[in-house]
Design an enzyme around this catalytic site. Structure first.
Site, PDB file in Angstrom:
ATOM      1  N   HIS A 174       8.483  -7.478  -3.337  1.00 20.92           N
ATOM      2  CA  HIS A 174       7.219  -7.951  -3.924  1.00 20.92           C
ATOM      3  C   HIS A 174       7.403  -9.303  -4.620  1.00 20.92           C
ATOM      4  CE1 HIS A 174       4.750  -4.348  -3.304  1.00 20.92           C
ATOM      5  NE2 HIS A 174       5.900  -3.713  -3.363  1.00 20.92           N
ATOM      6  N   GLY A 205       0.856  -1.183   0.000  1.00 20.21           N
ATOM      7  CA  GLY A 205       0.000   0.000   0.000  1.00 20.21           C
ATOM      8  C   GLY A 205       0.884   1.222   0.000  1.00 20.21           C
ATOM      9  N   GLU A 249       5.165 -11.119  -5.797  1.00 18.49           N
ATOM     10  CA  GLU A 249       4.137 -11.357  -6.823  1.00 18.49           C
ATOM     11  C   GLU A 249       4.526 -10.839  -8.206  1.00 18.49           C
ATOM     12  OE1 GLU A 249       4.137  -9.180  -4.434  1.00 18.49           O
ATOM     13  OE2 GLU A 249       2.968  -7.381  -4.854  1.00 18.49           O
ATOM     14  N   LYS A 255      -9.975 -12.797 -15.874  1.00 16.65           N
ATOM     15  CA  LYS A 255     -10.127 -12.948 -17.324  1.00 16.65           C
ATOM     16  C   LYS A 255      -9.401 -14.191 -17.859  1.00 16.65           C
ATOM     17  CE  LYS A 255     -11.856 -10.764 -20.900  1.00 16.65           C
ATOM     18  NZ  LYS A 255     -13.160 -10.099 -20.894  1.00 16.65           N
ATOM     19  N   CYS A 313       5.503  -5.855   1.706  1.00 12.67           N
ATOM     20  CA  CYS A 313       5.810  -4.423   1.655  1.00 12.67           C
ATOM     21  C   CYS A 313       5.091  -3.669   2.780  1.00 12.67           C
ATOM     22  CB  CYS A 313       5.486  -3.876   0.258  1.00 12.67           C
ATOM     23  SG  CYS A 313       6.244  -2.271  -0.016  1.00 12.67           S
ATOM     24  N   TYR A 314       4.137  -2.813   2.475  1.00 13.37           N
ATOM     25  CA  TYR A 314       3.395  -2.152   3.555  1.00 13.37           C
ATOM     26  C   TYR A 314       2.810  -3.197   4.509  1.00 13.37           C
ATOM     27  CZ  TYR A 314      -0.172   0.566   6.017  1.00 13.37           C
ATOM     28  OH  TYR A 314      -0.935   1.143   6.985  1.00 13.37           O
ATOM     29  N   ASP A 369     -16.695 -13.016 -22.249  1.00 14.92           N
ATOM     30  CA  ASP A 369     -17.415 -13.310 -21.009  1.00 14.92           C
ATOM     31  C   ASP A 369     -18.828 -13.836 -21.271  1.00 14.92           C
ATOM     32  OD1 ASP A 369     -15.133 -12.223 -19.991  1.00 14.92           O
ATOM     33  OD2 ASP A 369     -16.019 -10.285 -19.497  1.00 14.92           O
TER      34      ASP A 369
END
Ligand code: XMP
Length: 510
Positions: free
Chosen positions: A168, A54, A170, A366, A81-82, A226
């Site tokens: 991070h 964040g 990710e 998606k 992180c945050y 979709d």
């Protein structure tokens, strides 16, 4: 099924974290930190929690804080992180801020032996983006990684299964980030890998077979990914009790309407009503040049046409919406400025009488929708279709929309797409199309002077369509497209290539 909670503290990568967890076949869901309590977390029975990053500083009173009781639930937590700083703050550690110790970008990190770092080398590259850092790990915590500038790049309290990383994991720039998340999910949290699209498809079909038995179900099919996946899924569950209405507003690309009709009506045998409403739309759009007004008219007319069709069908029990997970997450936040009012079928529930809404894809990202589409044997070209805006070619014609101008654009767009396909570049660019401008210019064809339209070609490279780069298409492909467009289409004298990134440009011209 085992679930991981991604507790969102406003980080820009929160969706990415959830997608990474899901790519390990474990279900992850994102909740804003102020929408769930530790007690609810326990009741739901998450196997692990990830605190996101964040933009804030934990000592700032306005920054997002959380009930420290979460650390005592016995559920493993990974703070990123945050999220790491917040974990340290909640456990009485010391966080500090120093301009000269901020790190941004690829950074060497040194890790100690720890379950979080199983199969991670002692030295590797991680992605850092911070000014604050944990100066002193809280009581009971051990420092398990550092960088040259950051003394506590990772910490843990193994007895309570609490872990924090300053970098991070990710993002793909962290070389072993995937491995670290894998270790957390399976070795720390003990999750089972049960989230698989074939299971999702099978269990959804079984569920709707039961829940929707004997009900009359209606779906607005656009031919986009979709609604197509939702249609085939429900068709497998309830067969002819599903009716799909496909509104052809006359603003589609070349042959697109026929393709949708053939694929869903003929190939899949879905109960499909194609409404050819070109005249209705074009008469409403006559002389309209303002983009927002075009969108508004098309959105409203779409609802009117759909409503007329639905009335003919009598009482509807269930309306299907093609909502996907990012829509759900975004709708829980959203006060960002409206740049373009996107047209979708969100207005339908207000005008059609029905008892229930079903959103079969509301938990999927998606890429998962696409995977489900593949499992359902939907043609590859449809599953991997590039995005196409709801208002269609109307926002790719600058100025007035007429049948003649639509036909000119359709031809130019088809040639451009064909040349991209001939050069096998469909995966090299994420969205590509032609725009008909209102600029006319002088040209020469044969020996005669001509005065015709200028067509702009646009191709963008992007992950999320929020920002985009113009695609560096090979000159030969642009040349071939340009020469074919000017030779084969009467009325076009000039072709230009759009080299604007987003921002400041948008993907569409209107
Ligand atoms: P922009 O032009 O906003 O486009 O940079 C970002 C993405 O959104 C699509 N787009 C739309 N999609 N209705 C839609 O359903 C719309 O009104 C609309 N306008 C833009 C655009 O094609 C791109 O993928």
């Amino acid at each position: 099924m085992d679930k991981i909670l991604v507790l969102d503290f406003g980080g820009q990568y929160n969706q990415l974290i959830a997608r990474r967890v899901r790519s390990e076949h474990v279900y992850a869901e994102i909740k804003p930190y102020n929408k769930i309590t530790p007690q609810e977390i326990q009741e739901i029975g998450y196997k692990g929690i990830i605190f996101t990053g964040g933009p804030n500083s934990v000592y700032d009173e306005k920054s997002p804080h959380y009930d420290p009781a979460v650390l005592d639930l016995g559920i493993p937590v990974l703070g990123i992180c945050y999220g790491e700083q917040l974990m340290a703050y909640m456990a009485d550690g010391e966080i500090t801020s120093a301009e000269n110790s901020s790190e941004y970008g690829k950074t060497e990190v040194y890790v100690k032996k720890n379950v979080l770092f199983d199969d991670v080398p002692e030295k590797s590259i991680c992605w850092m983006s911070h000014t604050d850092y944990v100066k002193e790990a809280p009581k009971g915590f051990e420092i398990i990684a550092h960088t040259d500038k950051c003394p506590c790049a990772a910490m843990c309290d193994e007895s309570r299964k609490l872990y924090g990383v300053q970098f991070h994991p990710e993002v793909t720039h962290t070389a072993y980030g995937k491995q670290m998340l894998h270790n957390f999910i399976f070795k720390v949290c003990g999750c089972a890998a049960e989230w698989k699209m074939e299971n999702f498809v099978d269990s959804s079909i079984a569920k709707y077979k039961k829940e929707l038995a004997g009900k009359k179900v209606l779906l607005a099919l656009s031919g986009g990914v979709d609604s197509s996946v939702a249609a085939v899924l429900l068709h497998k569950a309830i067969g002819t009790n599903l009716t799909c209405v496909f509104v052809d507003h006359g603003l589609l690309r070349k042959d697109e309407g026929d393709f949708v009709e053939n694929t869903f009506g003929k190939q899949f045998g879905i109960n499909l009503i194609r409404v050819n409403a070109e005249d209705r739309f074009l008469s409403k759009l006559a002389h309209v040049t303002d983009p927002e007004q075009k969108r508004k008219i098309i959105g409203e007319e779409f609802i009117r046409v759909f409503e007329d069709e639905a009335k003919k069908l009598g009482k509807i029990d269930v309306l299907v919406q093609g909502t996907i997970y990012p829509d759900v997450i975004e709708s829980g936040k959203g006060d960002s400025a409206v740049i373009k009012s996107h047209h979708n079928v969100g207005g339908l529930p207000d005008v059609i009488a029905f008892d229930e809404i079903v959103e079969p894809l509301k938990d999927l990202f998606k890429d998962e929708v696409r995977e489900a589409g593949t499992q359902l044997n939907i043609p590859h070209e449809l599953v991997w279709r590039q995005p196409f805006p709801g208002p269609g070619l109307a926002v790719r014609i600058i100025g007035e929309i007429t049948k003649e101008r639509l036909d000119v654009l359709r031809e130019a767009d088809a040639i451009f797409r064909e040349e991209i396909a001939n050069a096998h570049l469909e995966n090299f660019t994420n969205q590509y199309f032609a725009v008909l401008t209102d600029l006319r210019s002088v040209g020469v064809k044969g020996d005669a002077r001509t005065y015709g339209y200028t067509v702009a070609l646009r191709a963008v490279t992007t992950d999320d369509f929020m920002t985009a780069e113009w695609t560096r298409l090979p000159y030969e492909v642009l040349e071939k497209a340009s020469s074919r467009i000017t030779n084969e289409i009467m009325g076009i004298t000039r072709v230009v290539y759009d080299i604007t990134s987003k921002p400041p440009g948008t993907v569409e011209w209107e």
